[in-house]
Enzyme design. Structure first.
Site, PDB file in Angstrom:
ATOM      1  N   GLU A  60       0.828  -1.218   0.000  1.00  0.00           N
ATOM      2  CA  GLU A  60       0.000   0.000   0.000  1.00  0.00           C
ATOM      3  C   GLU A  60       0.861   1.266   0.000  1.00  0.00           C
ATOM      4  OE1 GLU A  60      -2.737   0.246   3.302  1.00  0.00           O
ATOM      5  OE2 GLU A  60      -3.553   2.155   2.637  1.00  0.00           O
ATOM      6  N   LYS A  83      -2.461  -2.026  -3.144  1.00  0.00           N
ATOM      7  CA  LYS A  83      -3.512  -1.154  -2.581  1.00  0.00           C
ATOM      8  C   LYS A  83      -3.086   0.299  -2.773  1.00  0.00           C
ATOM      9  CE  LYS A  83      -6.045  -0.140   1.698  1.00  0.00           C
ATOM     10  NZ  LYS A  83      -6.678  -0.709   2.901  1.00  0.00           N
ATOM     11  N   GLY A  94      -9.052   6.826   1.303  1.00  0.00           N
ATOM     12  CA  GLY A  94      -8.199   7.992   1.481  1.00  0.00           C
ATOM     13  C   GLY A  94      -8.854   9.279   1.928  1.00  0.00           C
TER      14      GLY A  94
HETATM   15  C1  5MM Z   1      -5.224   4.674   4.084  1.00  0.00           C
HETATM   16  O1  5MM Z   1      -5.685   3.950   5.172  1.00  0.00           O
HETATM   17  C2  5MM Z   1      -6.086   2.611   4.916  1.00  0.00           C
HETATM   18  C3  5MM Z   1      -7.350   2.582   4.109  1.00  0.00           C
HETATM   19  O2  5MM Z   1      -8.314   3.325   4.819  1.00  0.00           O
HETATM   20  P1  5MM Z   1      -9.225   4.401   4.057  1.00  0.00           P
HETATM   21  O3  5MM Z   1     -10.054   3.605   3.083  1.00  0.00           O
HETATM   22  O4  5MM Z   1     -10.043   5.013   5.146  1.00  0.00           O
HETATM   23  O5  5MM Z   1      -8.307   5.379   3.383  1.00  0.00           O
HETATM   24  C4  5MM Z   1      -6.302   1.913   6.249  1.00  0.00           C
HETATM   25  O6  5MM Z   1      -6.249   0.516   6.084  1.00  0.00           O
HETATM   26  C5  5MM Z   1      -5.270   2.356   7.252  1.00  0.00           C
HETATM   27  O7  5MM Z   1      -4.021   1.944   6.826  1.00  0.00           O
HETATM   28  C6  5MM Z   1      -5.673   1.762   8.589  1.00  0.00           C
HETATM   29  O8  5MM Z   1      -6.843   2.398   9.010  1.00  0.00           O
HETATM   30  C7  5MM Z   1      -4.583   1.855   9.642  1.00  0.00           C
HETATM   31  O9  5MM Z   1      -4.253   3.189   9.859  1.00  0.00           O
HETATM   32  P2  5MM Z   1      -3.225   3.568  11.017  1.00  0.00           P
HETATM   33  O10 5MM Z   1      -2.755   4.937  10.615  1.00  0.00           O
HETATM   34  O11 5MM Z   1      -4.010   3.611  12.283  1.00  0.00           O
HETATM   35  O12 5MM Z   1      -2.148   2.559  11.050  1.00  0.00           O
END
Ligand code: 5MM
Length: 341
Positions: free
Chosen positions: A177, A219, A262
């Site tokens: 990702e 991702k 995002g």
């Molecule tokens: C970009 O964040 C990931 C995808 O979430 P969105 O669809 O809301 O953008 C998400 O998997 C993120 O990596 C996790 O929520 C973990 O975030 P943190 O910052 O707590 O490690």
């Protein structure tokens, strides 16, 4: 490396018509989301919320895999099942976020590098024992004046590739990702150029580290104008820019691309994914699906507010968003799906 197992797991995670649910917020991130809705920021509430998600009736109709956090994979549902087991019982592949978060990149103000490689081999073995069949590592790339720099892109791409190789050694499919952030006033074109540059470097590093492309999932961000950009481009321009960027950079051997949301609204994330499956844009060399956190969870979290009496309504909202994205993955989403939701 068990090539057959990795390939089959990657295919199961992204099977036709379904996507992934990211429910891997670290405790600080989860607490921040809870605080915004006045929900107590405790381990018990995080467990109750993840129980609500995993127990949502019909979740497996559109969700093939779910990403857990370290806390959740060690917890049990309220019924006493390990979360990974509860997911597996519903035919949902369980995975785990294994990065240790993004820290300031030394000597490069405003830029981050994701940490977590130290001790990762042993942690991956432990997570496999706990039921994980895939893993996730997120790198963040900011766009700004003079950003991103080569050092930031190189450091993050190298870490992503070393993480991915360790995952495959452990029999876990790596989700790779690299997120180019929406923050800022940059144009759609700038996001496209940066995302293309980042993905070129990431795939170069994956090749250098010997990562099996058939046994991974990418991702990425969708290619979008900055949140503060003067021009907010339409859905078709975004779909075209995103696909042009991915077609130039992602080898056809990669089985699936699963977008992060995002910070897009849930409806926009669905509409943009749907547009990428318009008949005139097909066929694509890889499956194109979703791995959303906020764009699936936010409406449910707002309804739940930490109250037991709101669980059923929140579960319906969660599954509705999952189904909207399942439809978008098939090119069958329309705004009409939102009415009466
Ligand atoms: C970009 O964040 C990931 C995808 O979430 P969105 O669809 O809301 O953008 C998400 O998997 C993120 O990596 C996790 O929520 C973990 O975030 P943190 O910052 O707590 O490690």
């Amino acid at each position: 490396m068990n090539i057959n197992e990795l390939t089959l797991t990657a295919q199961a995670m992204t099977t036709a018509g379904k996507g992934l649910l990211a429910m891997d917020e670290s405790n600080p991130t989860c607490n921040k989301r809870f605080a915004a809705h006045g929900i107590a920021q405790t381990e018990a509430m995080r467990r109750a919320y993840r129980d609500l998600i995993v127990g949502a009736p019909g979740l497996n109709r559109s969700i093939a895999a779910a990403i857990l956090s370290d806390e959740t994979i060690r917890q049990q549902t309220l019924a006493g099942l390990p979360f990974a087991q509860a997911l597996a019982d519903e035919g949902i592949v369980a995975g785990i976020k294994v990065d240790a978060g993004a820290q300031d990149l030394a000597g490069h103000p405003g830029e981050k590098v994701t940490e977590g490689l130290d001790g990762l081999r042993q942690r991956l073995a432990d997570y496999r024992q706990l039921g994980a069949r895939f893993a996730k590592w997120r790198a963040v790339i900011a766009i700004g004046a003079g950003l991103p720099g080569v050092a930031c892109i190189d450091a993050n791409a190298h870490a992503l590739a070393r993480y991915a190789a360790l995952c495959q050694e452990a029999g876990l499919v790596p989700i790779v990702e690299p997120e180019v952030l929406m923050d800022g006033d940059h144009t759609l074109g700038m996001c496209e150029r940066v995302t293309e540059q980042v993905l070129h470097v990431v795939f170069g590093q994956l090749q250098a580290q010997g990562v099996l492309l058939e046994g991974m999932v990418l991702k990425p961000n969708m290619v979008l104008p900055g949140l503060a950009a003067a021009q907010q481009d339409g859905i078709d321009a975004i779909a075209d820019a995103t696909l042009r960027c991915l077609l130039r950079t992602v080898p056809a051997a990669v089985p699936a691309i699963a977008f992060l949301s995002g910070g897009q609204s849930p409806e926009m994330a669905s509409a943009r994914l749907n547009a990428m499956h318009a008949p005139r844009r097909l066929p694509l060399p890889w499956a194109l699906t979703f791995s959303f956190a906020r764009a699936i969870q936010e409406p449910a979290l707002a309804l739940w507010r930490g109250e037991a009496g709101n669980v059923a309504a929140a579960q319906r909202a969660l599954v509705h968003r999952a189904d909207c994205n399942g439809a978008a993955r098939r090119g069958q989403y329309s705004a009409a799906m939102e009415s009466g939701a």
